[in-house]
Design an enzyme around this catalytic site. Structure first.
Site, PDB file in Angstrom:
ATOM      1  N   GLU A 212      49.182 -24.221   2.066  1.00  0.00           N
ATOM      2  CA  GLU A 212      49.556 -23.777   3.412  1.00  0.00           C
ATOM      3  C   GLU A 212      48.331 -23.091   3.992  1.00  0.00           C
ATOM      4  O   GLU A 212      48.052 -21.934   3.676  1.00  0.00           O
ATOM      5  CB  GLU A 212      50.744 -22.812   3.337  1.00  0.00           C
ATOM      6  CG  GLU A 212      52.005 -23.426   2.729  1.00  0.00           C
ATOM      7  CD  GLU A 212      52.674 -24.432   3.654  1.00  0.00           C
ATOM      8  OE1 GLU A 212      52.427 -24.385   4.878  1.00  0.00           O
ATOM      9  OE2 GLU A 212      53.434 -25.275   3.159  1.00  0.00           O
ATOM     10  N   CYS A 246      49.012 -17.208  11.030  1.00  0.00           N
ATOM     11  CA  CYS A 246      48.441 -18.542  10.787  1.00  0.00           C
ATOM     12  C   CYS A 246      48.781 -19.513  11.908  1.00  0.00           C
ATOM     13  O   CYS A 246      47.986 -20.387  12.232  1.00  0.00           O
ATOM     14  CB  CYS A 246      48.916 -19.084   9.452  1.00  0.00           C
ATOM     15  SG  CYS A 246      50.709 -19.145   9.320  1.00  0.00           S
TER      16      CYS A 246
HETATM   17  P1  NAD Z   1      42.291 -16.179   1.592  1.00  0.00           P
HETATM   18  O1  NAD Z   1      42.166 -17.645   1.412  1.00  0.00           O
HETATM   19  O2  NAD Z   1      41.056 -15.373   1.677  1.00  0.00           O
HETATM   20  O3  NAD Z   1      43.131 -15.529   0.393  1.00  0.00           O
HETATM   21  C1  NAD Z   1      44.447 -15.946   0.052  1.00  0.00           C
HETATM   22  C2  NAD Z   1      44.733 -15.651  -1.415  1.00  0.00           C
HETATM   23  O4  NAD Z   1      43.841 -16.411  -2.206  1.00  0.00           O
HETATM   24  C3  NAD Z   1      44.568 -14.205  -1.863  1.00  0.00           C
HETATM   25  O5  NAD Z   1      45.668 -13.829  -2.657  1.00  0.00           O
HETATM   26  C4  NAD Z   1      43.299 -14.231  -2.697  1.00  0.00           C
HETATM   27  O6  NAD Z   1      43.321 -13.301  -3.758  1.00  0.00           O
HETATM   28  C5  NAD Z   1      43.311 -15.627  -3.263  1.00  0.00           C
HETATM   29  N1  NAD Z   1      42.000 -16.157  -3.633  1.00  0.00           N
HETATM   30  C6  NAD Z   1      40.788 -15.797  -3.183  1.00  0.00           C
HETATM   31  N2  NAD Z   1      39.819 -16.536  -3.784  1.00  0.00           N
HETATM   32  C7  NAD Z   1      40.448 -17.377  -4.636  1.00  0.00           C
HETATM   33  C8  NAD Z   1      40.010 -18.401  -5.536  1.00  0.00           C
HETATM   34  N3  NAD Z   1      38.723 -18.700  -5.672  1.00  0.00           N
HETATM   35  N4  NAD Z   1      40.946 -19.070  -6.244  1.00  0.00           N
HETATM   36  C9  NAD Z   1      42.250 -18.800  -6.096  1.00  0.00           C
HETATM   37  N5  NAD Z   1      42.726 -17.862  -5.254  1.00  0.00           N
HETATM   38  C10 NAD Z   1      41.837 -17.159  -4.532  1.00  0.00           C
HETATM   39  O7  NAD Z   1      43.188 -16.013   2.881  1.00  0.00           O
HETATM   40  P2  NAD Z   1      43.549 -14.688   3.649  1.00  0.00           P
HETATM   41  O8  NAD Z   1      42.331 -14.137   4.293  1.00  0.00           O
HETATM   42  O9  NAD Z   1      44.359 -13.792   2.787  1.00  0.00           O
HETATM   43  O10 NAD Z   1      44.537 -15.273   4.782  1.00  0.00           O
HETATM   44  C11 NAD Z   1      44.077 -15.777   5.993  1.00  0.00           C
HETATM   45  C12 NAD Z   1      44.116 -17.271   6.058  1.00  0.00           C
HETATM   46  O11 NAD Z   1      45.365 -17.752   5.613  1.00  0.00           O
HETATM   47  C13 NAD Z   1      43.961 -17.838   7.453  1.00  0.00           C
HETATM   48  O12 NAD Z   1      43.123 -18.961   7.411  1.00  0.00           O
HETATM   49  C14 NAD Z   1      45.364 -18.239   7.837  1.00  0.00           C
HETATM   50  O13 NAD Z   1      45.450 -19.217   8.837  1.00  0.00           O
HETATM   51  C15 NAD Z   1      45.906 -18.685   6.549  1.00  0.00           C
HETATM   52  N6  NAD Z   1      47.361 -18.602   6.519  1.00  0.00           N
HETATM   53  C16 NAD Z   1      48.107 -19.735   6.466  1.00  0.00           C
HETATM   54  C17 NAD Z   1      49.487 -19.650   6.469  1.00  0.00           C
HETATM   55  C18 NAD Z   1      50.383 -20.868   6.396  1.00  0.00           C
HETATM   56  O14 NAD Z   1      51.565 -20.701   6.151  1.00  0.00           O
HETATM   57  N7  NAD Z   1      49.878 -22.071   6.582  1.00  0.00           N
HETATM   58  C19 NAD Z   1      50.095 -18.405   6.526  1.00  0.00           C
HETATM   59  C20 NAD Z   1      49.302 -17.275   6.575  1.00  0.00           C
HETATM   60  C21 NAD Z   1      47.932 -17.373   6.561  1.00  0.00           C
END
Ligand code: NAD
Length: 462
Positions: A212, A246
């Site tokens: 997502e 998002c």
């Molecule tokens: P992010 O990708 O930085 O982090 C999300 C999660 O991934 C965190 O729990 C983090 O610890 C983990 N993570 C970080 N590096 C990782 C790795 N190498 N391997 C596995 N996991 C890892 O995202 P964010 O900054 O927390 O959220 C913002 C983004 O999320 C925006 O792009 C937004 O559009 C998107 N988003 C999408 C939805 C949806 O439902 N489609 C909902 C909310 C946010």
């Protein structure tokens, strides 16, 4: 750490293998425990999230996290017996007499990696679907909401057996180790860049993923739609949670002769919705200094590039990034090349609808699309002309709140969808079962192959 992580996972996996298909009653019990967990801890969760953000509107937490989650739990509780039913499938004449059906079975252990922006909903929403489908789950919430993640871990441990649902906290290293576990399915919500890494890690185990992700979701305002009306919906979708949503409209495409009027209508609406944003408790803060710096730099870059910047009077001078409308942003600026994910709304003028659609299609496929028009032909032209994960017409955000619609992206905005029945199916194994009748005609053909086989080849091979 990774040893305890491995041990937590092993515990859940052996429990899932031992008790492979929990009945509807057991699943309802887990959903009821989840509901109680939310109801009993909502104040603590709200306080923790407020502290993690340095200011997050309580009303938004209730309306955009608690209520959708409670709805999802209620919907799953009511529907799961129906969702769990075997599904009769068609059998071709050649194979009759026989029966064929699909059983929806739990996958086993589902991993859930969630982001910080709606920390409760995006951790416990996927969990709702995982539990409805009879799975066990491990959660890894974001390190950017540390207070919330800690409370969640403790309260989940109080409410669930450690081999049913467990929360693992920690930073990127833990997240990486987590993504490398041989889950039966991994649901990741977060950025496209990290989603790519998660899918790579999952590939080593052949773990299927639901991603997502984010992206630049456009709002297209057609010439027939009044700017004031559109502004109201756009402000709701864009400035809730200070744009850290998002599916927030990332930018607006407006008819060239109405773009300025629309930008001013959005500004007027923002002034009413969020007076004194710096001190307004209903206007959320940006999650971290790094994110604030990124947004302020992007606004400055657009200003230098000749865009007009509209902000409410007296909105600057504090820590928060004020609601900002950017009229005519340069196409190569960060505001138009990266997901904004903040309270900054570029307004891009277009000459005709084809140009607007071409603008959308020249970019990676967005998570959401918003179309404002009362004209059926224009509506169909937009739906046919530009792809996106989901759509709300003449409004923003609310397709995500529909329990009976799949929620997910397409292309760069994600893989797979969840929520309601679609989430149940995503996290179930659709197991095919075929049962021939007593007279199994197919086997009677041989070997050794004789007249009957030759007849069948002649008749069926036409
Ligand atoms: P992010 O990708 O930085 O982090 C999300 C999660 O991934 C965190 O729990 C983090 O610890 C983990 N993570 C970080 N590096 C990782 C790795 N190498 N391997 C596995 N996991 C890892 O995202 P964010 O900054 O927390 O959220 C913002 C983004 O999320 C925006 O792009 C937004 O559009 C998107 N988003 C999408 C939805 C949806 O439902 N489609 C909902 C909310 C946010």
């Amino acid at each position: 750490m990774s040893e305890t992580l491995q041990a937590t996972f092993e515990k859940a996996r052996s429990a899932a293998r031992r008790d492979r298909i929990p009945d509807a009653e057991a699943r309802r019990r887990r959903l009821a425990a989840l509901k109680r967990l939310v109801l009993e801890n909502r104040d603590d969760f709200a306080r923790a999230i407020d502290a993690d953000f340095g200011g997050r509107a309580r009303e938004e937490f209730e309306l955009m996290e608690v209520i959708p989650l409670l709805n999802a739990i209620r919907h799953a509780t009511r529907s799961l017996k129906r969702w769990m039913r075997d599904e009769r499938r068609h059998v071709a004449l050649t194979f009759r007499p026989a029966r064929a059906w699909v059983r929806y079975e739990p996958l086993g252990v589902v991993g859930i990696i969630s982001p910080w922006n709606y920390p409760m909903l995006l951790a416990l929403g996927p969990l709702t679907d995982a539990l409805a489908a009879g799975n066990r789950a491990l959660l890894k919430p974001s390190e950017l909401t540390p207070q919330f993640s800690e409370i969640l871990a403790r309260r989940v441990a109080d409410r669930f057996e450690a081999d049913e649902v467990a929360v693992v906290t920690g930073g990127v290293e833990v997240a990486q180790a987590f993504a490398g576990l041989p889950f039966d399915h991994l649901i990741f919500t977060g950025s496209t860049a990290v989603g790519r890494k998660v899918m790579q890690a999952a590939a080593d185990n052949l773990t299927p993923v639901t991603l997502e992700l984010g992206g630049k979701s456009p709002a297209i305002v057609a010439p027939d739609y009044g700017p004031e009306r559109a502004a109201r919906s756009i402000v709701l979708g864009k400035f809730a949670n200070a744009g850290q949503t998002c599916i927030a409209p990332d930018y607006v495409l407006a008819p060239a002769d109405a773009a300025e009027a629309l930008a001013r209508a959005v500004l007027a609406r923002v002034e009413r919705a969020y007076p004194d944003p710096q001190t307004n408790r209903q206007y959320s803060n940006i999650i971290s200094q790094r994110h604030r710096d990124r947004l302020n730099a992007a606004i400055e870059e657009a200003r230098r590039g000749g865009a007009e910047i509209l902000q409410p009077a007296g909105a600057t001078g504090g820590d928060k990034v004020p609601p900002t409308i950017v009229l005519g942003p340069p196409e190569d600026s960060r505001l138009m090349t990266e997901e904004n994910f903040g309270p900054v709304l570029p307004v891009v003028p277009y000459r005709d609808l084809d140009e607007a659609l071409a603008f959308v299609n020249a970019r990676p496929r967005p998570l959401a699309l918003y179309a404002f028009t009362r004209d059926a032909k224009t509506r169909e032209a937009i739906l046919d002309g530009a792809i996106s994960g989901g759509v709300t017409l003449n409004g923003t955000l609310l397709h995500v709140a529909q329990d009976d619609l799949p929620f997910g992206g397409v292309g760069a905005s994600g893989i797979g969808a969840y929520h309601g029945r679609d989430g149940f199916r995503r996290l179930s194994h659709a197991r095919a079962v075929y049962a021939p009748g007593r007279a199994n005609m197919f086997e009677r053909m041989g070997p050794p192959f004789g007249r009957l086989a030759r007849l069948a080849i002649r008749v069926l091979g036409r």
